[in-house]
Design an enzyme around this catalytic site. Structure first.
Site, short mmCIF file in Angstrom:
data_model
loop_
_atom_site.label_atom_id
_atom_site.label_comp_id
_atom_site.label_asym_id
_atom_site.label_seq_id
_atom_site.Cartn_x
_atom_site.Cartn_y
_atom_site.Cartn_z
N HIS A 1 0.82 -1.28 -0.07
CA HIS A 1 0.01 0.07 0.11
C HIS A 1 0.81 1.23 0.06
O HIS A 1 1.79 1.27 0.66
CB HIS A 1 -0.85 0.11 1.13
N HIS B 1 1.03 5.23 0.88
CA HIS B 1 0.47 6.44 1.56
C HIS B 1 0.41 7.59 0.93
O HIS B 1 1.56 8.02 0.49
CB HIS B 1 1.17 6.37 3.09
#
Length: 342
Positions: free
Chosen positions: A327, A329
């Site tokens: 992922h 950010h």
């Protein structure tokens, strides 16, 4: 038929391989096949061109692979399958066996016009199924009682997909073909001696590929995502709620439940593809990583009205990665200090 002494089949390795100087003089594309005439040394590349030449050269032998000009409809049907194979199947069949990053500056992906192996394989299956519509169904060959150039074009590739597609997760080669192609395949492999010989030669080469573990590093075949599911899988399955800010076919972006800034959004791939951490990325993942950074991040940034922001990927527990599903950010909405995490 044509005697083996009249047309000798030689592996490219006998002249140094497809990329050798000797072979490239014969075929500057560095691809198979190439026919070299013994009397003049003339090199003829491309399977369709070679088939037409051999058909004309041995026109006194039967069967005739190309219908006579007096039957333009049948000629068009033969050409339709040949062209469909050459344009829409052959160009992407490499997605079944080409190793990502194996061609230097011409690394794979892309596979034809498709950025990912998964998309190329999906299109390959679609085009194989479309070929079933072009067969006339009377059999046992694609266009009736006698073989044509259409059978010659499609059959070697069919040997490939019958061996290779089952290696990929969720693929069943038998179900890929429609009923007419299935009957055609059964006849050629069980009752046609020439087709059986061709299949045997191809299978022999493919057996060596298996021995060499060619598919062990190919995503979706030997390389599969077997890591445990995470909380992100539950978010993707809508089993737990998330404040989604952007979504497309490849990614989902949602707000972090423990934000460190007014804007703190996570961008995750919908299909993890083995990317529990960024360190596991390979050439296979170029399209996905590019999409995350070049498409999803700018979309979120524009939507959030950020004129300055930070993009962060934590890799490993020591870097504070807590969810092992890659992922990104996106952090912004306030002045950020440097260095981060100091």
């Amino acid at each position: 038929g044509v005697d083996a002494s009249e047309v000798q089949i030689v592996a490219p390795s006998e002249v140094g391989g497809l990329k050798s100087e000797q072979y490239l003089k014969l075929n500057p594309h560095g691809k198979m096949p190439t026919l070299v005439l013994s009397d003049s040394g003339l090199a003829i590349p491309e399977s369709d061109t070679i088939a037409r030449f051999l058909g004309a050269r041995f026109s006194d032998r039967s069967p005739a692979l190309y219908p006579p000009t007096s039957d333009p409809v049948r000629s068009a049907l033969v050409d339709r399958i040949c062209r469909h194979h050459d344009l829409y199947i052959a160009g992407i069949q490499g997605a079944m066996y080409k190793v990502a990053g194996s061609a230097g500056h011409s690394t794979f992906p892309p596979f034809g016009p498709f950025a990912s192996r998964r998309d190329a394989l999906a299109e390959l299956v679609r085009q194989i199924r479309a070929t079933d519509d072009f067969a006339d169904g009377s059999g046992p060959y694609l266009l009736g009682a006698e073989p044509t150039a259409a059978d010659c074009a499609l059959f070697p590739t069919a040997v490939f997909w019958m061996r290779m597609l089952p290696l990929f997760e969720g693929m069943d080669a038998g179900l890929v073909m429609g009923p007419k192609l299935q009957r055609w395949w059964e006849h050629l492999t069980n009752h046609d001696p020439v087709a059986q010989r061709v299949k045997g030669e191809i299978d022999g080469a493919l057996d060596q590929w298996f021995v060499n573990k060619r598919w062990d590093t190919i995503l979706g075949a030997g390389l599969r995502d077997q890591a445990p599911a995470t909380i992100f899988d539950k978010i993707l399955a809508k089993e737990i709620p998330a404040a989604v800010v952007y979504e497309d076919e490849e990614v989902l972006a949602f707000r972090d439940i423990q934000p460190v800034a007014p804007t703190h959004v996570l961008v995750i791939p919908k299909r993890r593809q083995g990317l529990t951490q960024l360190r596991h990325a390979t050439a296979e993942h170029k399209p996905l990583l590019g999409h995350m950074l070049a498409v999803a991040v700018p979309k979120v940034v524009a939507q959030e009205g950020l004129d300055a922001y930070r993009v962060v990927v934590n890799d490993g527990e020591g870097a504070c990665q807590s969810v092992f599903h890659l992922h990104v950010h996106i952090i912004g909405g306030k002045a950020l200090t440097w260095p981060p995490g100091a």
